[in-house]
Motif scaffolding. Structure first.
Motif, mmCIF file in Angstrom:
data_model
loop_
_atom_site.group_PDB
_atom_site.id
_atom_site.type_symbol
_atom_site.label_atom_id
_atom_site.label_comp_id
_atom_site.label_asym_id
_atom_site.label_seq_id
_atom_site.Cartn_x
_atom_site.Cartn_y
_atom_site.Cartn_z
ATOM 1 N N GLU A 124 54.246 84.358 -56.077
ATOM 2 C CA GLU A 124 54.429 83.259 -57.032
ATOM 3 C C GLU A 124 53.634 83.577 -58.294
ATOM 4 O O GLU A 124 52.406 83.556 -58.284
ATOM 5 N N ASP B 6 46.241 80.734 -52.025
ATOM 6 C CA ASP B 6 46.865 81.393 -53.172
ATOM 7 C C ASP B 6 45.818 82.333 -53.766
ATOM 8 O O ASP B 6 44.782 81.886 -54.273
ATOM 9 N N GLU C 186 46.782 72.565 -51.929
ATOM 10 C CA GLU C 186 46.483 73.821 -52.615
ATOM 11 C C GLU C 186 45.242 73.660 -53.490
ATOM 12 O O GLU C 186 45.256 72.883 -54.449
ATOM 13 N N ARG D 93 49.049 84.631 -64.548
ATOM 14 C CA ARG D 93 49.167 85.344 -63.280
ATOM 15 C C ARG D 93 49.929 86.654 -63.466
ATOM 16 O O ARG D 93 50.840 86.740 -64.278
ATOM 17 N N TYR E 168 45.492 83.967 -56.450
ATOM 18 C CA TYR E 168 45.114 83.748 -57.846
ATOM 19 C C TYR E 168 44.029 82.694 -57.976
ATOM 20 O O TYR E 168 43.121 82.814 -58.804
ATOM 21 N N HIS E 169 44.093 81.670 -57.156
ATOM 22 C CA HIS E 169 43.177 80.537 -57.290
ATOM 23 C C HIS E 169 41.876 80.686 -56.516
ATOM 24 O O HIS E 169 40.877 80.050 -56.868
ATOM 25 N N CYS F 170 50.760 77.858 -46.151
ATOM 26 C CA CYS F 170 51.454 78.678 -47.132
ATOM 27 C C CYS F 170 50.479 79.723 -47.658
ATOM 28 O O CYS F 170 49.318 79.407 -47.932
ATOM 29 N N VAL G 94 46.970 75.679 -48.582
ATOM 30 C CA VAL G 94 47.587 76.843 -49.208
ATOM 31 C C VAL G 94 46.492 77.847 -49.554
ATOM 32 O O VAL G 94 45.450 77.472 -50.099
ATOM 33 N N ASN H 249 59.024 83.272 -54.548
ATOM 34 C CA ASN H 249 58.885 81.923 -55.084
ATOM 35 C C ASN H 249 59.622 81.851 -56.412
ATOM 36 O O ASN H 249 59.464 82.728 -57.276
ATOM 37 N N GLN I 264 50.209 82.734 -50.630
ATOM 38 C CA GLN I 264 50.868 83.190 -51.847
ATOM 39 C C GLN I 264 50.072 84.313 -52.506
ATOM 40 O O GLN I 264 48.837 84.257 -52.578
#
Length: 276
Positions: free
Chosen positions: A248, A178, A142, A219, A180-181, A201, A176, A17, A203
Motif C-alpha cells: 500500500e 504497516d 491502524e 511512501r 511505513y508507520h 492486516c 494493522v 492495495n 502492509q
C-alpha cells in the motif's frame, strides 16, 4: 523495468492495495491483477462508489479475486462517525472483506487532550463491536506515525493499538502492522510478538527520504527506502501471522505510472521482502 505480466508463482500471500494504483479504475485493476496472476486485493471505500458495493462484489467474484481489507473506517472525533462506520462495516461485509481498517482520527477541534482523545477512540470502537461481530468483519486499528497524531490518528504506536484491541474479543478487533508507520518504533518488535492473533492486516510501504512536501504521500514501493522489510516479514511470521501481505503506497509519482508497471514493481519488492 518493462515487464507487464508478473508470473503467478510465489504470490500466494501477495495483495495489491488499490491505493498503490490510485488512478487505476476498479475494472482495470481487476483485469490487471487477473493478467498478473494476483488473486488478492485490498480496497478503499471510494473504489466502491461507481459500481456500488454489490456491483464491486460481483466484479471481484467473477474475476476470482479475494478482498483482504477495506479502508477505511474510523475518524471517531467527527460528528457522524457512528453512522459512517456502520456503513463501512456493511460495505466490507458485502464485498467479503474480513477486515475494516480504522484510521482513528486526531484531536477534536480546539483540543489538546491526546489521552482523552484515545479514550474516546476506545469507547467508539467498543460501541461498534456488536455491529462488527454481527457482520463477521473485524475492526483493524491502524497506528499511524506520530506526525499524524494531531489531525489523522491519535493512535501512534502498535502498543497503543494493542492496548485498545485487547479490551475486546479477538474476533471483533485486531491491529494493522504497516511498515511505513511503525518502522521507527524501537519497541515494535516486542509489540509484534505480543500481537499474535491480533494482527488483522500486514502492509508493506517504504520510508523514502527526503520526504516530499506532502508527507502523507511520501511512501515508497518496497525496497526503495530505508525500512528493513524482511525483518518485518520475519517478525509477523514468528508471531503466527500467515495472512495476506498488502503493498500500500501513496505517492504522486507512483500514481502517475501505468498500473501494470506499478503492480510488477510492487510484486518485485514483495518477493524480495519475503525472501529476505
Amino acid at each position: 523495468m518493462t515487464g507487464r505480466v508478473v508470473p503467478a508463482g510465489g504470490l500466494e500471500r501477495f495483495a495489491l492495495n488499490s491505493a498503490t494504483t490510485k488512478h487505476w479504475p476498479l475494472p482495470d485493476l481487476v483485469a490487471g491483477c487477473v493478467e498478473a496472476g494476483v488473486t488478492q486485493v485490498g480496497l478503499w471505500r471510494e473504489d466502491l462508489v461507481a459500481p456500488g458495493p454489490t456491483g464491486a462484489a460481483s466484479l471481484l467474484r467473477d474475476a476470482g479475486l479475494t478482498v483482504t481489507s477495506l479502508c477505511r473506517g474510523g475518524f471517531f472525533t467527527t460528528p457522524d462517525w457512528y453512522d459512517d462506520n456502520r456503513r463501512a462495516i456493511e460495505e466490507a461485509a458485502t464485498i467479503g472483506a474480513p477486515e475494516l481498517v480504522l484510521v482513528s482520527g486526531g484531536l477534536p477541534p480546539g483540543s489538546r487532550d491526546l489521552d482523552g482523545t484515545r479514550d474516546r477512540i476506545t469507547e467508539a470502537i467498543g460501541r461498534l463491536v456488536p455491529d462488527a461481530l454481527a457482520a463477521g468483519v473485524r475492526l483493524a486499528i491502524e497506528p499511524l506515525h506520530p506526525m499524524f497524531a494531531s489531525d489523522r490518528c491519535a493512535v501512534s504506536t502498535l502498543g497503543q493499538a494493542l492496548d485498545m484491541a485487547e479490551l475486546f474479543p479477538v474476533a471483533a478487533v485486531g491491529v494493522v502492522v504497516d511498515t511505513y508507520h511503525v518502522w521507527w518504533d524501537p519497541d515494535v518488535w516486542r509489540q509484534i510478538a505480543r500481537a499474535a492473533d491480533r494482527i488483522a492486516c500486514f502492509q508493506l510501504a517504504d520510508w523514502i527520504t527526503p520526504l516530499p512536501a506532502g508527507v502523507l504521500l511520501g511512501r515508497g514501493l518496497p525496497g526503495t527506502g530505508c525500512v528493513d522489510m524482511a525483518r518485518f516479514v520475519r517478525a509477523v511470521d514468528a508471531a503466527g501471522y500467515t495472512g495476506p501481505v498488502e503493498v500500500e503506497v501513496f505517492h504522486e509519482e507512483v500514481w502517475a505510472r501505468p498500473g501494470a508497471e506499478v503492480l510488477a514493481e510492487a510484486v518485485e519488492g514483495y518477493r524480495a521482502a519475503m525472501a529476505g
